[in-house]
Design a protein around this motif. Structure first.
Motif, PDB file in Angstrom:
ATOM      1  N   TYR A   1      10.166   9.816  -1.964  1.00 53.06           N
ATOM      2  CA  TYR A   1       9.130   8.743  -2.305  1.00 53.06           C
ATOM      3  C   TYR A   1       9.793   7.542  -3.050  1.00 53.06           C
ATOM      4  O   TYR A   1       9.468   6.300  -2.528  1.00 53.06           O
ATOM      5  CB  TYR A   1       7.954   9.197  -3.178  1.00 53.06           C
ATOM      6  N   ILE A   2      10.844   7.758  -3.704  1.00 51.70           N
ATOM      7  CA  ILE A   2      11.692   6.761  -4.267  1.00 51.70           C
ATOM      8  C   ILE A   2      12.370   5.797  -3.036  1.00 51.70           C
ATOM      9  O   ILE A   2      12.518   4.882  -3.008  1.00 51.70           O
ATOM     10  CB  ILE A   2      12.847   7.169  -5.239  1.00 51.70           C
ATOM     11  N   ASN A   3      12.862   6.843  -2.050  1.00 47.42           N
ATOM     12  CA  ASN A   3      13.600   6.144  -1.044  1.00 47.42           C
ATOM     13  C   ASN A   3      12.759   5.317  -0.081  1.00 47.42           C
ATOM     14  O   ASN A   3      12.692   4.096   0.543  1.00 47.42           O
ATOM     15  CB  ASN A   3      14.270   7.136  -0.103  1.00 47.42           C
ATOM     16  N   MET A   4      11.323   5.801  -0.139  1.00 52.08           N
ATOM     17  CA  MET A   4      10.336   5.331   0.675  1.00 52.08           C
ATOM     18  C   MET A   4      10.131   3.923   0.044  1.00 52.08           C
ATOM     19  O   MET A   4       9.748   2.858   0.698  1.00 52.08           O
ATOM     20  CB  MET A   4       8.874   6.007   0.629  1.00 52.08           C
TER      21      MET A   4
ATOM     22  N   ALA B   1       0.715  -1.217  -0.109  1.00 55.34           N
ATOM     23  CA  ALA B   1       0.141   0.182  -0.093  1.00 55.34           C
ATOM     24  C   ALA B   1       0.930   1.192   0.015  1.00 55.34           C
ATOM     25  O   ALA B   1       0.555   2.205  -0.666  1.00 55.34           O
ATOM     26  CB  ALA B   1      -0.766   0.045   1.216  1.00 55.34           C
ATOM     27  N   THR B   2       1.924   1.231   0.737  1.00 58.50           N
ATOM     28  CA  THR B   2       2.770   2.291   0.959  1.00 58.50           C
ATOM     29  C   THR B   2       3.409   2.465  -0.481  1.00 58.50           C
ATOM     30  O   THR B   2       3.374   3.597  -0.898  1.00 58.50           O
ATOM     31  CB  THR B   2       4.073   2.058   2.009  1.00 58.50           C
ATOM     32  N   ILE B   3       4.053   1.478  -1.100  1.00 63.09           N
ATOM     33  CA  ILE B   3       4.431   1.520  -2.612  1.00 63.09           C
ATOM     34  C   ILE B   3       3.524   2.451  -3.398  1.00 63.09           C
ATOM     35  O   ILE B   3       3.707   3.310  -4.421  1.00 63.09           O
ATOM     36  CB  ILE B   3       5.106   0.396  -3.081  1.00 63.09           C
ATOM     37  N   ASN B   4       2.277   1.946  -3.408  1.00 59.79           N
ATOM     38  CA  ASN B   4       1.201   2.181  -4.302  1.00 59.79           C
ATOM     39  C   ASN B   4       1.017   3.760  -4.221  1.00 59.79           C
ATOM     40  O   ASN B   4       0.742   4.394  -5.239  1.00 59.79           O
ATOM     41  CB  ASN B   4       0.101   1.315  -4.274  1.00 59.79           C
TER      42      ASN B   4
ATOM     43  N   ASP C   1       1.540   6.730  -6.825  1.00 62.11           N
ATOM     44  CA  ASP C   1       0.718   7.537  -7.222  1.00 62.11           C
ATOM     45  C   ASP C   1       1.096   9.064  -7.008  1.00 62.11           C
ATOM     46  O   ASP C   1       0.605   9.944  -7.742  1.00 62.11           O
ATOM     47  CB  ASP C   1      -0.603   7.370  -6.474  1.00 62.11           C
ATOM     48  N   SER C   2       1.735   9.282  -5.870  1.00 61.65           N
ATOM     49  CA  SER C   2       2.149  10.598  -5.572  1.00 61.65           C
ATOM     50  C   SER C   2       3.109  11.322  -6.605  1.00 61.65           C
ATOM     51  O   SER C   2       3.087  12.268  -7.059  1.00 61.65           O
ATOM     52  CB  SER C   2       2.795  10.584  -4.139  1.00 61.65           C
TER      53      SER C   2
END
Length: 518
Positions: free
Chosen positions: A334-337, A310-313, A317-318
């Protein structure tokens, strides 16, 4: 359905065992009855042989007398007036005639220097008269001619009556003078052998009134259990005079030996059935447990993967948003996340693969000389961020003198990391963990104590099982998939060590790891 199958299998097993035991008991009872019948037949033959031997002895004495005394020892012709007094019928018979009187002496084998004077009187009518002892005292009181009498009455001896006279005389003597211990023992042994009874036995002969006689084998009493009996000899009215008792100390062994092969075979099959039933029941319970554990594992892994996915999705999307894609800092964030969440999922997969390889012995563990204190320090560094996040503390109490062991640094580090992480995860509030070390002549011992929620006895038994977690179903207040402590146990055992836990609900846990020193 599971309970129904178990009940049906149990009833069937109990029924089969009951039938087997019933037939075994029937076989034993049949063997006992056959043994008893054979013994009774043997004793009957013993009594018959002893009786016939005495009959033969009497018959031979009569024949020897007739052959040896073909002529009279002395004979004289007399004018004789003979009176016979019949006290029974209260009458007197008088004979007057010239007769020939002949005297015969019959020695008695069972009495020293004693004999019967047998007188034959020949005249108009041949008849004989004799007198016989009534008791041993009469011998002492007899006349110089050793004449004996029956209660003072004269008796006419016709054909066969002399034989009956000897029979009556034999009955006046103790049984041990009529049959010897050796003869009785040999006869019993011979008759038993004819019926395949080759057992040690004890015997004793008693009067019909229960008095012991000298005929017995050593110490014997009729109070002994499992004795068999048979009458010996009888009086003129057919009543038994003596009773022969016999017992077999090894009777049960003899009976069991007759059905030992069938008995062992039955017991073997009963054992096989019990083993098969137990194995089947164990496998059913095990499969049911594995099914439940796998279901819980799938649920746990689903929740473990759901959050990073869910976090990757959301991050993807962001990034697609035009306002964010132009912001390099946010895109990089976001890429690091995405990278961190991907690493988290990779770690979960690696854990599952690692435990699978351990089970199949496919995981190679190279060993070298390492300092276990350094390994523990490294493990504490790995969980230091978690401890800081929860504002906890790890206290060390290193008291081990010898710290070098042969092991794999990477896997042993993971062992202590997993134990420390459990202490952190299962503690409400700020965790406090104490690490103790000590050494003996053969082992290095590590104790990791936490002040967490603790475990019940039931949980302690299963805590090192694969996929096992105390909290099941959809309750996921503590993250995990039940592989951490299973991995700990496998690695410690690969190092020829042991691991166990001591815990009490609400008072924390103590994990102890023992590893062999070099």
């Amino acid at each position: 359905m599971f309970v129904l199958i178990v009940v049906l299998m149990s009833v069937s097993l109990i029924g089969i065992i009951a039938v087997q035991l019933y037939w075994i008991n029937n076989a034993l009872e049949s063997k006992k009855a056959q043994f008893k019948n054979d013994v009774q037949k043997s004793l009957g033959s013993v009594a018959e042989r002893i009786y016939q031997k005495e009959e033969e002895q009497i018959r031979l004495q009569v024949q020897d007398f007739i052959k040896a005394k073909s002529t009279a020892d002395n004979a004289q012709i007399k004018n004789y007036l003979f009176q016979q007094i019949d006290t029974t019928n209260n009458r007197k018979i008088t004979f007057g005639t010239t007769i020939l009187e002949e005297n015969f002496e019959i020695p008695l084998d069972f009495l020293d220097d004693e004999k019967i004077i047998f007188t034959r009187v020949t005249g108009k009518k041949d008849f004989s008269q004799t007198r016989f002892i009534k008791s041993p005292d009469d011998i002492l009181n007899a006349t110089s001619e050793k004449r004996f009498s029956f209660t003072g009455r004269m008796k006419i001896l016709e054909d066969g009556q002399f034989e009956e006279l000897l029979k009556e005389s034999y009955k006046k003597y103790p049984i041990n003078q009529r049959v010897s211990n050796r003869e009785l023992n040999a006869t019993i042994k011979d008759e038993l052998k004819k019926r395949d009874i080759n057992l040690d036995f004890k015997y004793g002969v008693y009067t019909y009134d229960g008095l012991a006689t000298p005929l017995k084998s050593g110490y014997y009493t009729i109070k002994q259990k499992g004795s068999y009996k048979r009458e010996l000899f009888s009086d003129s009215e057919g009543n038994p005079e003596h009773i022969l008792y016999i017992t077999f100390p090894n009777q049960n062994n003899h009976i069991l030996s007759g059905i030992s092969s069938i008995l062992l075979l039955s017991l073997f099959f009963i054992f096989i059935i019990i083993i098969a039933f137990s194995s089947s029941l164990y496998q059913l319970i095990k499969q049911k447990k594995i099914s439940e554990i796998k279901t819980d594992f799938i649920n746990n892994m689903t929740h473990e993967f759901k959050t990073p996915i869910a976090t990757i999705n959301l991050a993807i999307d962001s990034i697609k948003n035009p306002k964010i894609i132009s912001d390099n800092d946010k895109v990089l964030r976001y890429i690091n996340m995405i990278k961190d969440e991907n690493k988290r999922m990779h770690t979960q997969v690696e854990n599952v693969l690692r435990i699978s390889k351990l089970e199949k012995n496919q995981l190679e563990i190279s060993k070298e000389t390492i300092d276990i204190h350094d390994v523990i320090d490294d493990a504490m560094n790995h969980v230091s961020l978690l401890m800081q996040d929860k504002k906890g503390v790890i206290k060390t109490h290193f008291e081990a003198i010898t710290t070098e062991i042969s092991g794999n640094e990477f896997h042993l580090t993971n062992v202590f990391v997993n134990i420390l992480e459990n202490g952190i995860k299962y503690t409400v509030g700020a965790p406090v963990i104490d690490v103790y070390t000590e050494s003996t002549n053969k082992f290095f011992i590590v104790k990791i104590k936490d002040e967490g929620i603790g475990m019940s006895k039931a949980v302690q038994k299963n805590v090192f099982d694969k996929f096992y977690r105390e909290q099941k179903g959809n309750i996921h207040d503590v993250k995990g998939h039940g592989l951490g402590l299973a991995y700990v146990k496998e690695i410690v055992e690969k190092h020829y060590g042991t691991v166990f836990v001591e815990s009490e609900k609400g008072k924390g846990s103590i994990f102890t790891v023992k590893l062999p020193l070099i």
